[in-house]
Motif scaffolding. Structure first.
Motif, PDB file in Angstrom:
ATOM      1  N   CYS A  10      39.223  -3.278   6.810  1.00  0.00           N
ATOM      2  CA  CYS A  10      37.590  -2.599   7.455  1.00  0.00           C
ATOM      3  C   CYS A  10      38.027  -1.047   7.928  1.00  0.00           C
ATOM      4  CB  CYS A  10      37.574  -4.007   8.712  1.00  0.00           C
ATOM      5  SG  CYS A  10      38.690  -2.555  10.182  1.00  0.00           S
ATOM      6  N   GLN A  11      36.080  -1.270   7.818  1.00  0.00           N
ATOM      7  CA  GLN A  11      36.432   0.510   7.863  1.00  0.00           C
ATOM      8  C   GLN A  11      37.150   1.462   8.837  1.00  0.00           C
ATOM      9  OE1 GLN A  11      32.363   1.872   9.044  1.00  0.00           O
ATOM     10  NE2 GLN A  11      32.499   3.933   7.293  1.00  0.00           N
ATOM     11  N   CYS A  12      37.630   0.621  10.045  1.00  0.00           N
ATOM     12  CA  CYS A  12      38.304   1.095  11.340  1.00  0.00           C
ATOM     13  C   CYS A  12      39.409   1.162  10.780  1.00  0.00           C
ATOM     14  CB  CYS A  12      37.505   0.286  12.816  1.00  0.00           C
ATOM     15  SG  CYS A  12      38.384  -0.724  13.037  1.00  0.00           S
ATOM     16  N   GLY A  13      40.253   0.663  10.331  1.00  0.00           N
ATOM     17  CA  GLY A  13      41.266  -0.215   9.970  1.00  0.00           C
ATOM     18  C   GLY A  13      42.707  -1.069  11.246  1.00  0.00           C
ATOM     19  N   ALA A  14      41.666  -2.132  12.243  1.00  0.00           N
ATOM     20  CA  ALA A  14      42.114  -3.179  13.110  1.00  0.00           C
ATOM     21  C   ALA A  14      42.024  -4.071  12.720  1.00  0.00           C
ATOM     22  CB  ALA A  14      40.548  -3.443  14.242  1.00  0.00           C
ATOM     23  N   CYS A  71      35.069  -7.548  11.090  1.00  0.00           N
ATOM     24  CA  CYS A  71      35.798  -7.064  11.749  1.00  0.00           C
ATOM     25  C   CYS A  71      35.211  -7.176  12.953  1.00  0.00           C
ATOM     26  CB  CYS A  71      36.408  -5.361  11.259  1.00  0.00           C
ATOM     27  SG  CYS A  71      37.141  -4.566  13.346  1.00  0.00           S
ATOM     28  N   ASP A  73      35.769  -4.709  15.631  1.00  0.00           N
ATOM     29  CA  ASP A  73      35.707  -4.169  16.361  1.00  0.00           C
ATOM     30  C   ASP A  73      34.718  -2.803  15.646  1.00  0.00           C
ATOM     31  OD1 ASP A  73      37.974  -4.386  18.263  1.00  0.00           O
ATOM     32  OD2 ASP A  73      39.204  -3.282  17.131  1.00  0.00           O
ATOM     33  N   CYS A  74      34.501  -3.545  14.361  1.00  0.00           N
ATOM     34  CA  CYS A  74      33.530  -2.364  13.830  1.00  0.00           C
ATOM     35  C   CYS A  74      32.741  -2.899  12.824  1.00  0.00           C
ATOM     36  CB  CYS A  74      34.555  -1.088  12.698  1.00  0.00           C
ATOM     37  SG  CYS A  74      34.913  -1.975  11.176  1.00  0.00           S
TER      38      CYS A  74
HETATM   39 ZN   LIG Z   1      37.214  -2.489  12.302  1.00  0.00          ZN
END
Ligand SMILES: [Zn+2]
Ligand SMILES: [Zn+2]
Length: 157
Positions: A10-14, A71, A73-74
């Motif tokens: 994902c974009q945030c890396g989570a 994700c 988170d993001c």
């Molecule tokens: Zn993310």
């Protein structure tokens, strides 16, 4: 790069994943994919032996047959899961060039302007110096296009 296979996330890396091998890559014009991706179509590729290597997606059951991973988170859309090998959002791969689409599906819902997109006029960077200056000032918090042992970018939000 670490490990064999095709990685992404994902974009945030989570949430990060790796597939051993890719199958058919497609773009889906159905209204559900337009909504789930917030885009004009759903770009998906079958991912064989998929592993979630960091975190796990959250799921939304978009119908009685399909759940879609993203994700929490993001918000990046990540997967389309119907019981067979999962399909993964092509743009989420570290190298989307590895999954060039070979077929369009569900043409009935195709947006009327879709076929004209590639012939739209192109605004060159030199024509918009303010936008270029803004871009130059950006500090990205997006996860890089490779696996990381730690990703402090998440803490910056
Ligand atoms: Zn993310
Ligand atoms: Zn679809």
């Amino acid at each position: 790069m670490s490990g064999a296979g095709l990685s992404g996330g994902c974009q945030c890396g989570a949430v990060r994943f790796r597939a051993a091998r890719l199958g058919c890559a497609s773009i889906c014009h159905c209204r559900m994919c337009q909504k789930a991706f917030g885009g004009f179509f759903g770009p998906l590729v079958t991912a064989h032996d998929l592993q979630w290597t960091r975190g796990q997606p959250k799921y939304f059951a978009s119908s009685n047959k399909v759940r879609r991973g993203f994700c929490a988170d993001c918000g990046t859309p990540l997967s389309y899961e119907y019981g067979g090998a999962p399909e993964i959002a092509i743009g989420a791969f570290d190298n989307p060039e590895a999954a060039a689409p070979v077929i369009q599906v569900n043409p009935a819902d195709k947006l009327s302007f879709f076929d004209g997109i590639c012939s739209l006029p192109v605004r060159l960077p030199a024509e918009q110096p303010e936008a270029e200056a803004f871009k130059a000032s950006i500090v990205s918090f997006q996860h890089p296009d490779h696996d990381t042992s730690e990703w402090p970018g998440r803490a910056k939000r």
